[in-house]
Write a protein that holds these residues in place. Structure first.
Motif, PDB file in Angstrom:
ATOM      1  N   GLY A 104      39.030  70.421 -20.181  1.00  0.00           N
ATOM      2  CA  GLY A 104      39.446  70.135 -21.066  1.00  0.00           C
ATOM      3  C   GLY A 104      40.825  70.076 -20.155  1.00  0.00           C
ATOM      4  O   GLY A 104      40.436  69.324 -18.754  1.00  0.00           O
ATOM      5  N   ARG A 105      42.000  69.105 -21.291  1.00  0.00           N
ATOM      6  CA  ARG A 105      42.978  68.852 -19.894  1.00  0.00           C
ATOM      7  C   ARG A 105      43.749  69.682 -19.351  1.00  0.00           C
ATOM      8  O   ARG A 105      43.494  70.693 -19.233  1.00  0.00           O
ATOM      9  CB  ARG A 105      43.524  68.211 -21.081  1.00  0.00           C
ATOM     10  N   ARG A 106      44.235  68.771 -18.133  1.00  0.00           N
ATOM     11  CA  ARG A 106      44.712  69.697 -17.128  1.00  0.00           C
ATOM     12  C   ARG A 106      45.986  70.259 -17.838  1.00  0.00           C
ATOM     13  O   ARG A 106      46.722  69.845 -18.384  1.00  0.00           O
ATOM     14  CB  ARG A 106      44.776  69.253 -15.530  1.00  0.00           C
ATOM     15  N   PRO A 107      46.555  71.026 -17.049  1.00  0.00           N
ATOM     16  CA  PRO A 107      48.128  71.989 -17.888  1.00  0.00           C
ATOM     17  C   PRO A 107      48.600  70.867 -17.548  1.00  0.00           C
ATOM     18  O   PRO A 107      48.750  70.561 -16.158  1.00  0.00           O
ATOM     19  CB  PRO A 107      48.192  72.743 -17.818  1.00  0.00           C
ATOM     20  N   VAL A 108      50.204  70.363 -17.883  1.00  0.00           N
ATOM     21  CA  VAL A 108      51.149  69.538 -17.628  1.00  0.00           C
ATOM     22  C   VAL A 108      52.289  70.520 -16.592  1.00  0.00           C
ATOM     23  O   VAL A 108      52.542  71.374 -17.070  1.00  0.00           O
ATOM     24  CB  VAL A 108      51.709  69.079 -18.705  1.00  0.00           C
ATOM     25  N   ASP A 109      51.926  69.615 -15.257  1.00  0.00           N
ATOM     26  CA  ASP A 109      52.791  71.078 -14.243  1.00  0.00           C
ATOM     27  C   ASP A 109      54.263  70.368 -14.346  1.00  0.00           C
ATOM     28  O   ASP A 109      54.862  70.310 -13.948  1.00  0.00           O
ATOM     29  CB  ASP A 109      52.123  71.208 -12.957  1.00  0.00           C
ATOM     30  N   TYR A 110      55.384  70.109 -15.246  1.00  0.00           N
ATOM     31  CA  TYR A 110      56.070  69.292 -15.309  1.00  0.00           C
ATOM     32  C   TYR A 110      56.556  69.513 -17.504  1.00  0.00           C
ATOM     33  O   TYR A 110      56.181  69.461 -17.624  1.00  0.00           O
ATOM     34  CB  TYR A 110      56.534  68.108 -15.568  1.00  0.00           C
ATOM     35  N   PRO A 111      57.918  69.705 -17.100  1.00  0.00           N
ATOM     36  CA  PRO A 111      58.585  70.017 -18.512  1.00  0.00           C
ATOM     37  C   PRO A 111      58.701  68.603 -18.929  1.00  0.00           C
ATOM     38  O   PRO A 111      59.846  67.590 -18.766  1.00  0.00           O
ATOM     39  CB  PRO A 111      59.829  70.065 -18.048  1.00  0.00           C
ATOM     40  N   VAL A 136      56.789  57.298 -13.248  1.00  0.00           N
ATOM     41  CA  VAL A 136      57.850  58.366 -13.649  1.00  0.00           C
ATOM     42  C   VAL A 136      57.945  59.894 -13.535  1.00  0.00           C
ATOM     43  O   VAL A 136      58.615  60.147 -13.485  1.00  0.00           O
ATOM     44  CB  VAL A 136      58.369  58.803 -15.836  1.00  0.00           C
ATOM     45  N   VAL A 137      57.273  60.299 -13.468  1.00  0.00           N
ATOM     46  CA  VAL A 137      57.112  62.108 -13.070  1.00  0.00           C
ATOM     47  C   VAL A 137      57.633  61.890 -11.317  1.00  0.00           C
ATOM     48  O   VAL A 137      58.126  62.691 -11.224  1.00  0.00           O
ATOM     49  CB  VAL A 137      55.835  62.200 -13.727  1.00  0.00           C
ATOM     50  N   ASP A 138      57.292  60.790 -10.959  1.00  0.00           N
ATOM     51  CA  ASP A 138      56.980  61.298  -9.137  1.00  0.00           C
ATOM     52  C   ASP A 138      58.426  61.192  -9.303  1.00  0.00           C
ATOM     53  O   ASP A 138      59.259  61.267  -8.041  1.00  0.00           O
ATOM     54  CB  ASP A 138      55.914  60.112  -8.782  1.00  0.00           C
TER      55      ASP A 138
END
Length: 150
Positions: A104-111, A136-138
């Motif tokens: 499945g999709r990997r869970p997002v590790d950022y809000p 943007v996340v980086d």
């Protein structure tokens, strides 16, 4: 049973033929073929016409009967094949190895909402829905690290 002569007429070129048919006690039991032969050779044209129409009707009934019999046989065979197919599929399910779970999709590790708000406040382009771009996340992660003072 008594035998009664049946009168017949034929085209002028053919000789007159007399049929000697036994008269059944019950006219309902007279074979259809015999009745049609009598009708074909009757001197009354109306009776001959009835015999002709009866032959046509019987041919239609025979054709429909044959089609219905074939349809019934096809339906029966179809049901048997469907049952057999269900049995084969069930057996195949028993013999086949268990399927591996799909990734499945990997869970997002950022809000995501927080990252989007930070991007908007810092002038970065970030879609309002969907996946947050990696750049943007980086950048958000880099801004969240404590700065070390040397």
């Amino acid at each position: 049973m008594t035998t009664a002569p049946a009168r017949t007429t034929a085209p002028p070129s053919a000789p007159l033929v007399e049929l000697h048919l036994p008269v059944p006690a019950d006219p309902e039991k007279l074979p259809v073929g015999r009745l049609l032969a009598w009708g074909d050779q009757h001197e009354d044209a109306g009776v001959q016409d009835q015999a002709t129409r009866a032959r046509i009707a019987l041919a239609g009934l025979r054709q429909r009967y044959a089609a219905d019999q074939e349809l019934n046989a096809i339906t029966t065979e179809e049901e048997q094949l469907e049952q057999r197919l269900a049995e084969l599929r069930a057996r195949k399910g028993q013999l086949a190895p268990a399927a591996k779970p799909k990734r499945g999709r990997r869970p997002v590790d950022y809000p995501a909402a927080e990252v989007r708000a930070w991007a908007a406040a810092n002038g970065m382009d970030c879609p309002a829905v969907g996946r947050v771009p990696k750049a943007v996340v980086d950048a958000w992660r880099a801004a969240q690290r404590p700065t070390s003072s040397a």
